[in-house]
Design a protein around this motif. Structure first.
Motif, PDB file in Angstrom:
ATOM      1  N   CYS A  61       0.887  -1.244  -0.114  1.00 26.06           N
ATOM      2  CA  CYS A  61       0.010  -0.138   0.039  1.00 26.06           C
ATOM      3  C   CYS A  61       0.913   1.202  -0.185  1.00 26.06           C
ATOM      4  N   ASP A  62       0.408   2.084  -0.620  1.00 28.16           N
ATOM      5  CA  ASP A  62       1.236   3.502  -0.542  1.00 28.16           C
ATOM      6  C   ASP A  62       0.202   4.581  -0.048  1.00 28.16           C
ATOM      7  N   ASP A  63       0.773   5.743   0.191  1.00 28.70           N
ATOM      8  CA  ASP A  63      -0.075   7.058   0.479  1.00 28.70           C
ATOM      9  C   ASP A  63       0.487   8.067  -0.107  1.00 28.70           C
ATOM     10  N   VAL A  64       1.338   8.086  -1.224  1.00 33.97           N
ATOM     11  CA  VAL A  64       2.240   8.990  -1.764  1.00 33.97           C
ATOM     12  C   VAL A  64       2.021   9.042  -3.258  1.00 33.97           C
ATOM     13  N   GLY A  65       1.744  10.470  -3.823  1.00 36.11           N
ATOM     14  CA  GLY A  65       1.688  10.670  -5.111  1.00 36.11           C
ATOM     15  C   GLY A  65       2.777  11.603  -5.742  1.00 36.11           C
ATOM     16  N   TYR A  66       3.139  11.707  -6.682  1.00 34.86           N
ATOM     17  CA  TYR A  66       3.960  12.712  -7.355  1.00 34.86           C
ATOM     18  C   TYR A  66       3.409  13.491  -8.334  1.00 34.86           C
ATOM     19  N   SER A  67       3.471  14.865  -8.209  1.00 34.00           N
ATOM     20  CA  SER A  67       2.550  15.750  -9.057  1.00 34.00           C
ATOM     21  C   SER A  67       3.099  15.845 -10.402  1.00 34.00           C
ATOM     22  N   ASP A  68       4.226  15.274 -10.662  1.00 32.10           N
ATOM     23  CA  ASP A  68       5.033  15.292 -12.185  1.00 32.10           C
ATOM     24  C   ASP A  68       4.808  14.085 -12.917  1.00 32.10           C
ATOM     25  N   GLU A  69       4.402  13.147 -12.119  1.00 32.15           N
ATOM     26  CA  GLU A  69       4.069  11.709 -12.820  1.00 32.15           C
ATOM     27  C   GLU A  69       3.134  12.049 -14.122  1.00 32.15           C
ATOM     28  N   PRO A  70       3.484  11.208 -15.141  1.00 32.12           N
ATOM     29  CA  PRO A  70       2.847  11.406 -16.568  1.00 32.12           C
ATOM     30  C   PRO A  70       1.152  11.198 -16.197  1.00 32.12           C
ATOM     31  N   PHE A  71       0.536  12.145 -17.033  1.00 35.50           N
ATOM     32  CA  PHE A  71      -0.833  12.000 -16.738  1.00 35.50           C
ATOM     33  C   PHE A  71      -1.486  11.088 -17.697  1.00 35.50           C
ATOM     34  N   PHE A  72      -1.056  10.940 -18.952  1.00 34.32           N
ATOM     35  CA  PHE A  72      -1.818  10.045 -19.977  1.00 34.32           C
ATOM     36  C   PHE A  72      -0.975   8.833 -20.402  1.00 34.32           C
ATOM     37  N   GLN A  73       0.042   8.284 -19.614  1.00 34.13           N
ATOM     38  CA  GLN A  73       0.820   7.270 -19.996  1.00 34.13           C
ATOM     39  C   GLN A  73       1.356   6.892 -18.475  1.00 34.13           C
ATOM     40  N   ASP A  74       2.048   5.655 -18.790  1.00 33.40           N
ATOM     41  CA  ASP A  74       2.765   5.133 -17.584  1.00 33.40           C
ATOM     42  C   ASP A  74       4.131   5.854 -17.213  1.00 33.40           C
ATOM     43  N   GLY A  75       4.361   6.157 -15.863  1.00 34.07           N
ATOM     44  CA  GLY A  75       5.700   6.424 -15.677  1.00 34.07           C
ATOM     45  C   GLY A  75       6.502   5.708 -14.747  1.00 34.07           C
ATOM     46  N   LEU A  76       7.542   6.199 -14.213  1.00 39.88           N
ATOM     47  CA  LEU A  76       8.483   5.141 -13.498  1.00 39.88           C
ATOM     48  C   LEU A  76       7.885   4.340 -12.300  1.00 39.88           C
ATOM     49  N   ILE A  77       6.931   5.001 -11.581  1.00 41.72           N
ATOM     50  CA  ILE A  77       6.163   4.465 -10.488  1.00 41.72           C
ATOM     51  C   ILE A  77       5.141   3.254 -11.007  1.00 41.72           C
ATOM     52  N   ALA A  78       4.405   3.872 -12.070  1.00 42.69           N
ATOM     53  CA  ALA A  78       3.453   3.007 -12.577  1.00 42.69           C
ATOM     54  C   ALA A  78       4.194   1.703 -13.121  1.00 42.69           C
ATOM     55  N   ASN A  79       5.219   1.771 -13.848  1.00 43.24           N
ATOM     56  CA  ASN A  79       6.057   0.396 -14.203  1.00 43.24           C
ATOM     57  C   ASN A  79       6.409  -0.249 -13.015  1.00 43.24           C
ATOM     58  N   ALA A  80       6.568   0.299 -12.054  1.00 45.68           N
ATOM     59  CA  ALA A  80       7.168  -0.326 -10.751  1.00 45.68           C
ATOM     60  C   ALA A  80       5.724  -1.387 -10.318  1.00 45.68           C
ATOM     61  N   VAL A  81       4.764  -0.598 -10.148  1.00 47.33           N
ATOM     62  CA  VAL A  81       3.484  -1.129  -9.650  1.00 47.33           C
ATOM     63  C   VAL A  81       3.177  -2.408 -10.756  1.00 47.33           C
ATOM     64  N   GLU A  82       3.207  -2.165 -12.030  1.00 46.40           N
ATOM     65  CA  GLU A  82       2.921  -3.184 -12.960  1.00 46.40           C
ATOM     66  C   GLU A  82       4.013  -4.461 -12.781  1.00 46.40           C
ATOM     67  N   ASP A  83       5.045  -4.120 -12.392  1.00 48.27           N
ATOM     68  CA  ASP A  83       6.233  -5.196 -12.444  1.00 48.27           C
ATOM     69  C   ASP A  83       5.885  -6.192 -11.062  1.00 48.27           C
ATOM     70  N   VAL A  84       5.392  -5.387  -9.895  1.00 50.31           N
ATOM     71  CA  VAL A  84       5.088  -6.279  -8.578  1.00 50.31           C
ATOM     72  C   VAL A  84       3.841  -6.777  -8.969  1.00 50.31           C
TER      73      VAL A  84
END
Length: 100
Positions: A61-84
């Motif tokens: 679980c997380d309770d953090v978001g970064y305001s500069d994450e890509p809006f319309f595509q996956d970024g670094l964090i989304a890719n990590a979530v997809e990996d796990v």
């Protein structure tokens, strides 16, 4: 960090025999993504045995978001979530907190 500690305490109160772990999201997006993978003990991302002690998360679980994450595509964090998730780990992200 106090919110993360609170989340772990709630988890402990609900399942006191569960193994619980905490990893920071406050080292930037790359660090956050790598810590997500480390919690799941993905090859190449797990910390040394003395630190990780054989821990492998089933749920993250997380309770953090970064305001500069890509809006319309996956970024670094989304890719990590997809990996796990692909490794069988359930992932529950924040719905409203933000950094920066």
């Amino acid at each position: 960090m106090d919110e993360g500690r609170g989340m772990v305490q709630i988890g402990y109160n609900m399942a006191s025999k569960a193994r619980l772990a905490f990893a920071t999201a406050f080292t930037g997006e790359v660090g956050f993504a790598n810590n997500i993978r480390a919690l799941a003990a993905l090859p190449g991302f797990a910390y040394p045995a003395a630190t990780q002690q054989g821990f492998k998360a089933d749920v993250i679980c997380d309770d953090v978001g970064y305001s500069d994450e890509p809006f319309f595509q996956d970024g670094l964090i989304a890719n990590a979530v997809e990996d796990v998730f692909a490794a069988g780990v359930s992932y529950f992200p924040s719905a409203g907190n933000a950094i920066g």
